[in-house]
Scaffold this motif. Structure first.
Motif, short mmCIF file in Angstrom:
data_model
loop_
_atom_site.label_atom_id
_atom_site.label_comp_id
_atom_site.label_asym_id
_atom_site.label_seq_id
_atom_site.Cartn_x
_atom_site.Cartn_y
_atom_site.Cartn_z
N ARG A 41 -56.35 -78.17 -100.55
CA ARG A 41 -55.82 -77.19 -99.91
C ARG A 41 -56.09 -76.84 -98.48
O ARG A 41 -57.63 -77.06 -98.27
CB ARG A 41 -56.01 -76.03 -100.76
N VAL A 43 -57.07 -74.68 -95.41
CA VAL A 43 -57.12 -73.32 -95.33
C VAL A 43 -57.68 -72.77 -93.85
O VAL A 43 -58.33 -73.58 -93.29
CB VAL A 43 -58.31 -72.73 -96.53
N ALA A 47 -55.22 -67.30 -92.76
CA ALA A 47 -54.17 -68.12 -93.19
C ALA A 47 -53.42 -68.62 -91.68
O ALA A 47 -51.90 -68.71 -91.91
CB ALA A 47 -53.00 -67.52 -94.07
N HIS A 59 -49.99 -75.73 -90.33
CA HIS A 59 -49.62 -74.63 -90.89
C HIS A 59 -50.53 -74.80 -92.40
O HIS A 59 -50.32 -75.64 -93.20
CB HIS A 59 -48.27 -74.41 -91.38
N ASP A 61 -52.33 -73.91 -96.26
CA ASP A 61 -51.68 -73.42 -97.62
C ASP A 61 -51.96 -71.97 -97.71
O ASP A 61 -51.40 -71.47 -98.69
CB ASP A 61 -52.36 -74.24 -98.69
N GLY A 62 -53.10 -71.48 -97.09
CA GLY A 62 -53.56 -70.13 -97.24
C GLY A 62 -54.61 -69.80 -96.62
O GLY A 62 -55.12 -70.76 -95.82
N GLY A 63 -55.44 -68.45 -96.65
CA GLY A 63 -56.38 -68.14 -96.19
C GLY A 63 -57.89 -68.64 -96.82
O GLY A 63 -57.68 -69.63 -97.88
N GLU A 65 -59.60 -67.32 -98.88
CA GLU A 65 -59.72 -66.84 -100.23
C GLU A 65 -59.28 -68.06 -101.14
O GLU A 65 -59.87 -68.04 -102.33
CB GLU A 65 -58.52 -65.70 -100.47
N LEU A 66 -58.51 -69.12 -100.49
CA LEU A 66 -58.21 -70.17 -101.50
C LEU A 66 -59.20 -71.18 -101.71
O LEU A 66 -59.61 -72.00 -102.61
CB LEU A 66 -57.08 -71.08 -100.75
#
Length: 319
Positions: A41, A43, A47, A59, A61-63, A65-66
Protein backbone atom coordinates in the motif's frame (compact mmCIF):
# COMPACT_ATOMS: atom_id res chain seq x y z
CA UNK A 1 -7.36 -21.20 3.31
CA UNK A 2 -4.37 -19.14 2.19
CA UNK A 3 -2.86 -16.89 4.83
CA UNK A 4 -3.18 -13.18 4.16
CA UNK A 5 0.09 -11.66 2.94
CA UNK A 6 1.90 -9.18 5.21
CA UNK A 7 0.89 -5.57 4.64
CA UNK A 8 3.64 -3.17 3.55
CA UNK A 9 3.09 0.57 3.85
CA UNK A 10 5.41 2.41 1.45
CA UNK A 11 5.55 5.98 2.69
CA UNK A 12 5.75 8.88 0.23
CA UNK A 13 7.15 12.31 1.06
CA UNK A 14 7.67 15.54 -0.85
CA UNK A 15 10.24 15.42 -3.66
CA UNK A 16 10.88 11.72 -3.11
CA UNK A 17 13.60 9.87 -5.01
CA UNK A 18 12.19 7.74 -7.87
CA UNK A 19 14.94 5.16 -7.39
CA UNK A 20 14.51 4.76 -3.66
CA UNK A 21 10.74 4.49 -4.15
CA UNK A 22 11.06 1.93 -6.94
CA UNK A 23 13.28 -0.47 -4.97
CA UNK A 24 10.75 -1.45 -2.27
CA UNK A 25 7.91 -1.07 -4.77
CA UNK A 26 9.51 -3.68 -7.02
CA UNK A 27 10.48 -6.13 -4.26
CA UNK A 28 7.23 -5.98 -2.32
CA UNK A 29 5.15 -6.19 -5.51
CA UNK A 30 6.72 -9.59 -6.25
CA UNK A 31 4.25 -12.40 -6.73
CA UNK A 32 4.38 -16.19 -6.81
CA UNK A 33 2.01 -18.49 -8.74
CA UNK A 34 -0.04 -18.78 -5.54
CA UNK A 35 -0.49 -15.03 -5.33
CA UNK A 36 1.26 -11.86 -4.11
CA UNK A 37 3.82 -12.17 -1.34
CA UNK A 38 2.90 -8.83 0.21
CA UNK A 39 -0.07 -6.49 0.28
CA UNK A 40 1.67 -3.29 -0.82
CA UNK A 41 0.00 0.00 0.00
CA UNK A 42 1.40 3.38 -1.03
CA UNK A 43 0.59 6.00 1.60
CA UNK A 44 1.21 9.69 2.19
CA UNK A 45 0.25 12.31 4.72
CA UNK A 46 -3.27 13.43 3.87
CA UNK A 47 -3.40 10.93 0.99
CA UNK A 48 -1.83 13.65 -1.17
CA UNK A 49 -0.43 12.88 -4.61
CA UNK A 50 3.26 13.72 -4.57
CA UNK A 51 5.86 14.47 -7.22
CA UNK A 52 9.33 13.00 -7.36
CA UNK A 53 12.50 14.91 -8.10
CA UNK A 54 11.66 15.08 -11.81
CA UNK A 55 8.53 14.47 -13.87
CA UNK A 56 6.95 11.66 -11.85
CA UNK A 57 3.79 11.89 -9.78
CA UNK A 58 2.48 9.05 -7.62
CA UNK A 59 -1.12 8.77 -6.48
CA UNK A 60 -1.19 6.93 -3.13
CA UNK A 61 -3.69 4.33 -2.06
CA UNK A 62 -4.56 6.45 0.94
CA UNK A 63 -3.29 8.39 3.92
CA UNK A 64 -1.04 7.41 6.78
CA UNK A 65 -3.99 5.73 8.49
CA UNK A 66 -3.39 2.78 6.14
CA UNK A 67 -0.03 2.29 7.85
CA UNK A 68 -1.56 1.91 11.30
CA UNK A 69 -2.06 -1.83 10.82
CA UNK A 70 0.84 -2.52 8.44
CA UNK A 71 3.34 -5.27 9.23
CA UNK A 72 6.17 -3.36 7.51
CA UNK A 73 6.55 0.41 7.14
CA UNK A 74 9.16 1.65 4.67
CA UNK A 75 10.55 5.18 4.36
CA UNK A 76 12.44 5.07 1.02
CA UNK A 77 15.09 7.74 1.43
CA UNK A 78 14.52 11.30 2.62
CA UNK A 79 14.34 14.55 0.68
CA UNK A 80 16.08 16.96 3.07
CA UNK A 81 18.41 16.01 5.90
CA UNK A 82 17.47 19.21 7.72
CA UNK A 83 13.76 18.44 7.55
CA UNK A 84 12.14 16.82 10.54
CA UNK A 85 9.25 14.49 9.72
CA UNK A 86 5.78 15.81 10.53
CA UNK A 87 4.11 14.86 13.78
CA UNK A 88 1.68 12.60 11.93
CA UNK A 89 4.52 10.54 10.41
CA UNK A 90 6.45 10.43 13.69
CA UNK A 91 3.31 9.16 15.41
CA UNK A 92 2.72 6.44 12.82
CA UNK A 93 6.33 5.24 12.99
CA UNK A 94 6.40 5.30 16.80
CA UNK A 95 3.10 3.41 17.16
CA UNK A 96 4.17 0.87 14.54
CA UNK A 97 7.37 0.11 16.43
CA UNK A 98 5.48 -0.13 19.73
CA UNK A 99 3.12 -2.77 18.31
CA UNK A 100 5.96 -4.84 16.86
CA UNK A 101 5.89 -3.95 13.18
CA UNK A 102 9.08 -3.72 11.12
CA UNK A 103 10.00 -0.06 10.58
CA UNK A 104 12.46 0.46 7.73
CA UNK A 105 14.53 3.47 6.65
CA UNK A 106 16.31 2.98 3.33
CA UNK A 107 19.44 5.09 2.80
CA UNK A 108 18.65 8.59 4.11
CA UNK A 109 15.36 7.12 5.31
CA UNK A 110 17.27 6.48 8.53
CA UNK A 111 16.87 10.21 9.24
CA UNK A 112 13.11 10.28 9.94
CA UNK A 113 13.52 7.21 12.19
CA UNK A 114 16.32 8.97 14.04
CA UNK A 115 14.38 12.24 14.28
CA UNK A 116 11.54 10.23 15.82
CA UNK A 117 13.94 8.96 18.48
CA UNK A 118 13.44 5.34 17.49
CA UNK A 119 17.14 4.68 16.88
CA UNK A 120 18.45 6.10 20.15
CA UNK A 121 20.82 3.60 21.74
CA UNK A 122 20.54 1.26 18.76
CA UNK A 123 22.73 0.30 15.82
CA UNK A 124 21.85 1.81 12.47
CA UNK A 125 23.20 2.39 8.99
CA UNK A 126 22.84 5.09 6.35
CA UNK A 127 24.71 6.25 3.26
CA UNK A 128 28.40 6.78 4.00
CA UNK A 129 28.30 10.33 2.66
CA UNK A 130 26.06 11.31 5.58
CA UNK A 131 28.26 9.83 8.31
CA UNK A 132 29.51 13.07 9.87
CA UNK A 133 26.16 14.82 9.56
CA UNK A 134 24.24 11.88 11.02
CA UNK A 135 26.64 11.46 13.95
CA UNK A 136 26.44 15.17 14.74
CA UNK A 137 22.66 15.22 14.72
CA UNK A 138 22.07 11.89 16.42
CA UNK A 139 24.94 11.17 18.82
CA UNK A 140 22.92 8.54 20.70
CA UNK A 141 22.64 6.31 17.62
CA UNK A 142 25.34 3.65 17.16
CA UNK A 143 26.08 4.22 13.48
CA UNK A 144 27.67 1.28 11.64
CA UNK A 145 29.28 2.67 8.53
CA UNK A 146 30.27 -0.69 7.10
CA UNK A 147 26.93 -2.51 7.20
CA UNK A 148 24.78 -2.74 4.08
CA UNK A 149 21.81 -2.91 6.42
CA UNK A 150 21.22 -3.25 10.15
CA UNK A 151 18.28 -4.64 12.13
CA UNK A 152 17.84 -4.09 15.84
CA UNK A 153 14.53 -4.43 17.64
CA UNK A 154 12.67 -4.62 14.30
CA UNK A 155 14.14 -1.26 13.25
CA UNK A 156 15.93 -1.72 9.93
CA UNK A 157 18.15 0.82 8.22
CA UNK A 158 20.27 0.47 5.10
CA UNK A 159 23.17 2.08 3.30
CA UNK A 160 22.74 3.87 -0.01
CA UNK A 161 21.09 2.96 -3.29
CA UNK A 162 21.76 -0.71 -4.08
CA UNK A 163 21.87 -1.64 -0.39
CA UNK A 164 18.14 -0.94 -0.33
CA UNK A 165 17.67 -4.02 -2.50
CA UNK A 166 19.69 -6.10 -0.04
CA UNK A 167 17.58 -4.77 2.81
CA UNK A 168 14.25 -5.50 1.12
CA UNK A 169 15.36 -9.00 0.13
CA UNK A 170 16.35 -9.55 3.76
CA UNK A 171 12.73 -8.88 4.73
CA UNK A 172 11.51 -11.33 2.09
CA UNK A 173 13.79 -13.95 3.70
CA UNK A 174 12.48 -13.04 7.15
CA UNK A 175 8.86 -13.65 6.12
CA UNK A 176 9.21 -16.42 3.53
CA UNK A 177 12.66 -18.00 3.89
CA UNK A 178 15.73 -18.17 1.68
CA UNK A 179 14.15 -20.22 -1.13
CA UNK A 180 11.48 -17.64 -1.92
CA UNK A 181 13.91 -14.73 -1.47
CA UNK A 182 16.30 -16.39 -3.92
CA UNK A 183 13.50 -16.76 -6.47
CA UNK A 184 12.64 -13.08 -6.15
CA UNK A 185 16.31 -12.15 -6.54
CA UNK A 186 16.67 -14.30 -9.65
CA UNK A 187 13.60 -12.67 -11.18
CA UNK A 188 15.24 -9.29 -10.63
CA UNK A 189 18.62 -10.60 -11.88
CA UNK A 190 20.46 -9.58 -8.71
CA UNK A 191 22.45 -11.61 -6.16
CA UNK A 192 20.30 -12.86 -3.26
CA UNK A 193 23.00 -11.89 -0.80
CA UNK A 194 26.07 -9.69 -1.21
CA UNK A 195 29.33 -10.20 0.64
CA UNK A 196 31.12 -7.29 2.24
CA UNK A 197 29.77 -3.93 3.27
CA UNK A 198 29.72 -0.33 2.22
CA UNK A 199 33.21 0.25 3.65
CA UNK A 200 34.60 -1.00 0.36
CA UNK A 201 32.89 1.89 -1.47
CA UNK A 202 33.79 4.70 0.95
CA UNK A 203 36.34 7.12 -0.38
CA UNK A 204 39.15 7.43 2.15
CA UNK A 205 41.57 9.88 0.56
CA UNK A 206 44.88 10.81 2.14
CA UNK A 207 45.89 14.43 1.61
CA UNK A 208 48.56 14.69 -1.07
CA UNK A 209 50.34 17.39 0.90
CA UNK A 210 50.38 19.09 4.29
CA UNK A 211 51.17 22.63 5.43
CA UNK A 212 54.65 21.46 6.42
CA UNK A 213 56.87 21.85 3.34
CA UNK A 214 59.68 19.75 4.80
CA UNK A 215 57.32 16.87 5.52
CA UNK A 216 55.76 17.13 2.06
CA UNK A 217 59.13 16.26 0.55
CA UNK A 218 59.36 13.29 2.91
CA UNK A 219 55.82 12.11 2.08
CA UNK A 220 56.62 12.17 -1.63
CA UNK A 221 59.72 10.11 -0.91
CA UNK A 222 57.71 7.58 1.10
CA UNK A 223 55.03 7.24 -1.58
CA UNK A 224 57.74 6.50 -4.15
CA UNK A 225 59.35 3.93 -1.87
CA UNK A 226 56.44 2.10 -0.27
CA UNK A 227 58.08 -1.26 -0.99
CA UNK A 228 60.93 -0.44 1.43
CA UNK A 229 60.92 -0.71 5.23
CA UNK A 230 60.98 2.66 7.02
CA UNK A 231 61.87 3.36 10.63
CA UNK A 232 61.17 6.47 12.65
CA UNK A 233 64.86 6.85 13.43
CA UNK A 234 65.87 6.75 9.75
CA UNK A 235 63.19 9.24 8.73
CA UNK A 236 63.98 11.55 11.62
CA UNK A 237 67.62 11.58 10.52
CA UNK A 238 66.53 12.23 6.94
CA UNK A 239 64.64 15.35 8.05
CA UNK A 240 67.35 16.43 10.50
CA UNK A 241 65.04 16.11 13.48
CA UNK A 242 65.20 14.23 16.73
CA UNK A 243 62.98 11.16 16.99
CA UNK A 244 60.64 12.96 19.38
CA UNK A 245 60.41 16.11 17.24
CA UNK A 246 59.83 14.09 14.07
CA UNK A 247 57.05 12.05 15.68
CA UNK A 248 55.32 15.21 16.87
CA UNK A 249 55.65 17.00 13.51
CA UNK A 250 54.45 13.99 11.54
CA UNK A 251 51.39 13.47 13.73
CA UNK A 252 50.50 17.18 13.66
CA UNK A 253 50.87 17.43 9.87
CA UNK A 254 49.08 14.19 8.86
CA UNK A 255 46.80 13.44 11.79
CA UNK A 256 48.28 9.92 11.89
CA UNK A 257 51.18 7.98 13.29
CA UNK A 258 53.85 6.96 10.82
CA UNK A 259 52.71 3.33 10.96
CA UNK A 260 49.06 4.20 10.31
CA UNK A 261 50.01 6.56 7.47
CA UNK A 262 52.13 3.90 5.78
CA UNK A 263 49.40 1.25 6.09
CA UNK A 264 46.87 3.69 4.64
CA UNK A 265 49.10 4.59 1.69
CA UNK A 266 50.01 0.95 1.07
CA UNK A 267 46.36 -0.08 1.02
CA UNK A 268 45.62 2.76 -1.39
CA UNK A 269 48.41 1.50 -3.63
CA UNK A 270 47.16 -2.10 -3.51
CA UNK A 271 43.67 -0.99 -4.53
CA UNK A 272 45.10 0.71 -7.61
CA UNK A 273 47.13 -2.38 -8.52
CA UNK A 274 44.20 -4.74 -7.96
CA UNK A 275 41.97 -2.62 -10.19
CA UNK A 276 44.42 -1.86 -12.99
CA UNK A 277 46.77 -4.85 -13.27
CA UNK A 278 46.66 -8.63 -13.39
CA UNK A 279 49.60 -9.00 -11.01
CA UNK A 280 49.35 -11.75 -8.40
CA UNK A 281 48.20 -10.96 -4.86
CA UNK A 282 51.65 -11.91 -3.54
CA UNK A 283 53.38 -9.60 -6.02
CA UNK A 284 51.07 -6.70 -5.14
CA UNK A 285 51.72 -7.23 -1.43
CA UNK A 286 55.46 -6.95 -1.99
CA UNK A 287 55.23 -3.89 -4.26
CA UNK A 288 53.16 -2.06 -1.66
CA UNK A 289 55.56 -2.84 1.16
CA UNK A 290 53.67 -5.41 3.19
CA UNK A 291 56.08 -7.82 4.83
CA UNK A 292 54.06 -10.89 3.88
CA UNK A 293 51.00 -11.64 1.70
CA UNK A 294 49.22 -12.77 4.86
CA UNK A 295 49.80 -9.40 6.49
CA UNK A 296 48.47 -7.68 3.37
CA UNK A 297 45.32 -9.81 3.32
CA UNK A 298 44.68 -9.18 7.03
CA UNK A 299 45.06 -5.40 6.72
CA UNK A 300 42.95 -5.32 3.56
CA UNK A 301 40.13 -7.41 5.03
CA UNK A 302 40.12 -5.36 8.23
CA UNK A 303 39.82 -2.09 6.32
CA UNK A 304 37.44 -3.02 3.49
CA UNK A 305 35.63 -6.08 4.85
CA UNK A 306 36.39 -8.07 1.70
CA UNK A 307 39.43 -9.99 0.49
CA UNK A 308 41.83 -8.54 -2.13
CA UNK A 309 40.59 -11.20 -4.56
CA UNK A 310 36.95 -10.17 -4.08
CA UNK A 311 37.91 -6.50 -4.46
CA UNK A 312 39.51 -7.30 -7.81
CA UNK A 313 36.42 -9.23 -8.94
CA UNK A 314 34.23 -6.24 -8.12
CA UNK A 315 36.33 -3.30 -9.32
CA UNK A 316 38.90 -4.55 -11.79
CA UNK A 317 39.23 -2.57 -15.00
CA UNK A 318 40.93 -5.60 -16.57
CA UNK A 319 37.66 -7.51 -17.07
Amino acid sequence: MQKKPPVVALILYASFSPFHFSVPYLVFSAAQPEGPLFDLRIVSSGADSLSAERALTVHPDGGLELAETADILVVPGWHDLDARPGDDLVGVLTRAHARGAHVVGLCYGAYPLAYAGLLDGKRASTHWMAEQDFCRRFPRVKLDMNALYVEEDKLITSAGTGAGLDCCLYLVREYYGARVANKVARTMVIPPHREGGQAQFIEQPVAASTQDAQLNILLDYLRNNLDRAHSIDDLAERTAMSRRTFTRHFSKATGMTLVDWLVNERLHRTRELLETTSLSIDRIAGMAGFQTPTSFRQHFKKRFQVSPRDWRKTFSAMK
